[in-house]
Scaffold this motif. Structure first.
Motif, PDB file in Angstrom:
ATOM      1  N   TYR A 357       1.187  -1.237  -0.350  1.00  0.00           N
ATOM      2  CA  TYR A 357       0.263   0.407  -0.097  1.00  0.00           C
ATOM      3  C   TYR A 357       0.971   0.974   0.139  1.00  0.00           C
ATOM      4  O   TYR A 357       1.953   0.850   0.404  1.00  0.00           O
ATOM      5  N   PRO A 358       0.246   2.097  -0.645  1.00  0.00           N
ATOM      6  CA  PRO A 358       1.573   3.479  -0.996  1.00  0.00           C
ATOM      7  C   PRO A 358       0.799   4.288   0.976  1.00  0.00           C
ATOM      8  O   PRO A 358       2.004   5.390   0.352  1.00  0.00           O
ATOM      9  N   VAL A 359       0.375   4.192   1.608  1.00  0.00           N
ATOM     10  CA  VAL A 359       0.566   5.841   2.488  1.00  0.00           C
ATOM     11  C   VAL A 359       2.003   5.612   3.025  1.00  0.00           C
ATOM     12  O   VAL A 359       1.877   7.237   3.664  1.00  0.00           O
ATOM     13  N   LEU A 360       2.361   4.593   3.972  1.00  0.00           N
ATOM     14  CA  LEU A 360       3.574   4.867   4.747  1.00  0.00           C
ATOM     15  C   LEU A 360       5.286   5.208   3.485  1.00  0.00           C
ATOM     16  O   LEU A 360       5.653   5.903   3.928  1.00  0.00           O
ATOM     17  N   ARG A 361       4.842   4.702   2.931  1.00  0.00           N
ATOM     18  CA  ARG A 361       5.873   5.618   1.462  1.00  0.00           C
ATOM     19  C   ARG A 361       5.394   6.788   1.800  1.00  0.00           C
ATOM     20  O   ARG A 361       6.366   7.318   1.363  1.00  0.00           O
ATOM     21  N   HIS A 362       4.471   7.494   1.623  1.00  0.00           N
ATOM     22  CA  HIS A 362       3.934   8.788   0.926  1.00  0.00           C
ATOM     23  C   HIS A 362       4.450   9.610   2.017  1.00  0.00           C
ATOM     24  O   HIS A 362       5.305  10.057   2.484  1.00  0.00           O
ATOM     25  N   ALA A 363       4.200   9.055   3.417  1.00  0.00           N
ATOM     26  CA  ALA A 363       3.808   9.552   4.252  1.00  0.00           C
ATOM     27  C   ALA A 363       6.368  10.041   4.616  1.00  0.00           C
ATOM     28  O   ALA A 363       6.385  10.790   5.242  1.00  0.00           O
ATOM     29  N   ASN A 364       6.031   8.499   4.598  1.00  0.00           N
ATOM     30  CA  ASN A 364       7.958   8.883   4.954  1.00  0.00           C
ATOM     31  C   ASN A 364       8.157   9.901   3.797  1.00  0.00           C
ATOM     32  O   ASN A 364      10.033  10.686   4.561  1.00  0.00           O
ATOM     33  N   ASN A 365       8.111   9.826   2.626  1.00  0.00           N
ATOM     34  CA  ASN A 365       8.589  11.219   1.223  1.00  0.00           C
ATOM     35  C   ASN A 365       8.048  12.252   2.214  1.00  0.00           C
ATOM     36  O   ASN A 365       9.219  13.397   1.494  1.00  0.00           O
ATOM     37  N   LEU A 366       6.799  12.284   2.292  1.00  0.00           N
ATOM     38  CA  LEU A 366       6.527  14.008   2.802  1.00  0.00           C
ATOM     39  C   LEU A 366       7.801  14.642   3.750  1.00  0.00           C
ATOM     40  O   LEU A 366       7.591  15.500   4.158  1.00  0.00           O
ATOM     41  N   GLU A 367       8.644  13.693   4.848  1.00  0.00           N
ATOM     42  CA  GLU A 367       9.341  13.799   6.120  1.00  0.00           C
ATOM     43  C   GLU A 367      10.029  15.105   4.753  1.00  0.00           C
ATOM     44  O   GLU A 367      10.966  15.662   5.747  1.00  0.00           O
ATOM     45  N   SER A 368      10.436  14.265   3.954  1.00  0.00           N
ATOM     46  CA  SER A 368      11.492  15.359   3.137  1.00  0.00           C
ATOM     47  C   SER A 368      10.934  16.372   1.822  1.00  0.00           C
ATOM     48  O   SER A 368      11.277  17.384   2.749  1.00  0.00           O
ATOM     49  N   VAL A 369       9.838  16.113   1.620  1.00  0.00           N
ATOM     50  CA  VAL A 369       9.615  17.334   1.177  1.00  0.00           C
ATOM     51  C   VAL A 369       8.866  18.263   1.995  1.00  0.00           C
ATOM     52  O   VAL A 369       9.091  19.260   1.866  1.00  0.00           O
ATOM     53  N   MET A 370       8.147  18.083   3.393  1.00  0.00           N
ATOM     54  CA  MET A 370       8.784  18.972   4.524  1.00  0.00           C
ATOM     55  C   MET A 370       9.666  19.893   4.736  1.00  0.00           C
ATOM     56  O   MET A 370       9.332  21.120   5.175  1.00  0.00           O
ATOM     57  N   THR A 371      10.984  19.516   3.935  1.00  0.00           N
ATOM     58  CA  THR A 371      11.673  20.022   4.505  1.00  0.00           C
ATOM     59  C   THR A 371      12.453  20.357   3.430  1.00  0.00           C
ATOM     60  O   THR A 371      13.102  21.845   3.333  1.00  0.00           O
ATOM     61  N   TYR A 372      12.780  20.273   2.201  1.00  0.00           N
ATOM     62  CA  TYR A 372      13.412  20.185   1.267  1.00  0.00           C
ATOM     63  C   TYR A 372      12.621  21.610   0.462  1.00  0.00           C
ATOM     64  O   TYR A 372      11.665  21.783   0.786  1.00  0.00           O
ATOM     65  N   GLU A 373      13.840  21.874  -0.336  1.00  0.00           N
ATOM     66  CA  GLU A 373      12.998  23.992  -1.185  1.00  0.00           C
ATOM     67  C   GLU A 373      12.155  25.076  -0.100  1.00  0.00           C
ATOM     68  O   GLU A 373      11.587  25.287   0.027  1.00  0.00           O
ATOM     69  N   GLY A 374      13.026  24.444   1.424  1.00  0.00           N
ATOM     70  CA  GLY A 374      12.970  26.007   2.596  1.00  0.00           C
ATOM     71  C   GLY A 374      12.036  24.742   3.408  1.00  0.00           C
ATOM     72  O   GLY A 374      10.979  24.290   3.286  1.00  0.00           O
ATOM     73  N   THR A 375      12.104  24.784   4.790  1.00  0.00           N
ATOM     74  CA  THR A 375      11.624  24.272   5.867  1.00  0.00           C
ATOM     75  C   THR A 375      10.582  24.699   6.154  1.00  0.00           C
ATOM     76  O   THR A 375      10.017  25.760   6.159  1.00  0.00           O
ATOM     77  N   SER A 376       9.283  23.735   7.079  1.00  0.00           N
ATOM     78  CA  SER A 376       7.788  24.046   6.923  1.00  0.00           C
ATOM     79  C   SER A 376       8.236  25.941   8.043  1.00  0.00           C
ATOM     80  O   SER A 376       7.944  27.310   8.147  1.00  0.00           O
ATOM     81  N   GLU A 377      10.299  25.899   9.026  1.00  0.00           N
ATOM     82  CA  GLU A 377       9.955  27.213   9.628  1.00  0.00           C
ATOM     83  C   GLU A 377      10.524  27.742   9.137  1.00  0.00           C
ATOM     84  O   GLU A 377       9.966  29.169   8.891  1.00  0.00           O
TER      85      GLU A 377
END
Length: 394
Positions: A357-377
């Motif tokens: 199933y794709p959900v934890l793979r997406h969640a793991n990827n989104l951990e990186s997407v949250m921080t690259y090209e500028g972190t949430s902070e």
């Protein structure tokens, strides 16, 4: 095992987003989704588990579809709208964030830097091949000790006669180990400058980052430059200072606004299918109130995020978008996408932790997407500065 290969009618009808798109935009979205279903999805679990991806093969396929640098003008690029580019990012990230990263780094970072700031010779040499996927590019800005503070970079370029000599290193560089050309940013006596560097240049070394727990279906590298000598015409002539790399980052962030919603949508589609078929205490998991409450909340956030992405796309195609507007989109959509992925995992329970199933793979990827090209902070501070007129960056 859930295999998402067509839009979920209930979700599509509830959101009503398709009705806001032009016919050619829907056709493009369908084309990219079909490409993802036919060429990418069957291999994603294998690539993610192995921690690698056939980047060159995928780049050539993306080039054939006209998706590399699709929003740029000339030099073999498709000259699509910003909204069309965003929708392509959404469909590719619905497959995997690593695939969307390959497209984004190629088009919105490396190709955009050359197209906006390069000489005519640099454009002619690289852009047609890059748009066709025959040459892969990377973008060397982040360093081991300088991510959110690119102005502190230690990589330095000095003049030596008519040449430039570069020493330093870069880290977390998507496509770095397989790239044919790298756009490298370095400190000089004339502010930060960008350089177009063929990766076969003596003194250029790229090694792959291994043991990643996120973006495993993506090739990430560390770059090192040791007395790397470049001719004077390697420099990007039309920009100096941080304005160059930051403007490219804004282009990539725009694609992420759409892309994150693709990952979230894929999680929700897979979870809806799973919940409808899963039997718990002699009835469908989807029939339970707590399940429906979770599904409803996720659908609401997905709809808001997709509307935000579409609004920014329309703005970019008309009057243009500001950096703080793009930051607002990335901050919200990444934050909500990872919440959706995690909530979907709770509905799938133990099944949700597998690559079936794709959900934890997406969640793991989104951990990186949250921080690259500028972190949430960083994006919070950009928005905060727009609201108050006060910069909190040091």
């Amino acid at each position: 095992m859930v295999s998402v290969s067509a839009p979920n009618p209930a979700l599509t009808n509830l959101l009503g987003i398709d009705g806001l798109l032009q016919e050619e935009e829907r056709d493009l979205q369908a084309m990219v989704r079909k490409f993802g279903d036919d060429k990418l999805r069957p291999h994603l679990a294998e690539w993610f588990e192995a921690g690698t991806v056939p980047a060159r093969d995928i780049a050539r396929e993306l080039g054939k579809l006209g998706l590399l640098g699709m929003h740029l003008e000339g030099y073999g690029c498709a000259e699509s709208s910003a909204t069309a580019y965003g929708l392509a990012c959404m469909e590719l990230e619905a497959v995997d964030s690593g695939v969307r990263s390959l497209m984004s780094v190629q088009g919105s970072l490396a190709m955009t830097a050359i197209r906006k700031f390069g000489s005519e010779e640099q454009k002619q040499e690289w852009l047609p091949r890059m748009s066709a996927g025959q040459a892969i590019g990377c973008f060397g800005l982040t360093e081991p000790d300088f991510g959110s503070d690119p102005g502190g970079m230690r990589t330095r370029a000095r003049r030596d006669g008519d040449d430039w000599v570069i020493n330093g290193s870069k880290m977390w560089i998507t496509s770095g180990p397989v790239a044919d050309v790298a756009v490298i940013w370095a400190q000089t006596d004339e502010k930060i400058r960008g350089f177009v560097v063929p990766t076969e240049t003596p003194g250029f070394e790229a090694t792959e980052v291994e043991r990643k727990l996120s973006l495993r279906a993506s090739i990430t590298g560390a770059l090192a430059f040791t007395d790397m000598r470049l001719p004077k015409d390697a420099v990007l002539p039309e920009v100096s200072g941080l304005r160059g790399p930051l403007s490219c980052l804004s282009e990539a962030r725009f694609g992420i606004v759409f892309g994150a919603m693709g990952a979230a949508r894929d999680c929700l589609e897979a979870t809806l299918e799973y919940a409808e078929s899963r039997r718990v205490f002699d009835k469908s998991l989807a029939a339970y109130q707590l399940t429906q409450a979770k599904l409803a909340d996720m659908a609401v956030e997905l709809a808001k995020g997709m509307l935000l992405a579409l609004h920014l796309g329309r703005l970019k195609d008309s009057t243009g978008v500001t950096n703080e507007q793009v930051s607002l989109g990335k901050l919200n959509n990444c934050r909500e996408a990872i919440k959706i992925a995690r909530t979907c995992r709770t509905i799938m329970a133990a099944n949700g932790i597998t690559l079936d199933y794709p959900v934890l793979r997406h969640a793991n990827n989104l951990e990186s997407v949250m921080t690259y090209e500028g972190t949430s902070e960083v994006h919070q501070l950009i928005i905060g500065q727009a609201l108050t007129g006060e910069s909190s960056f040091r």
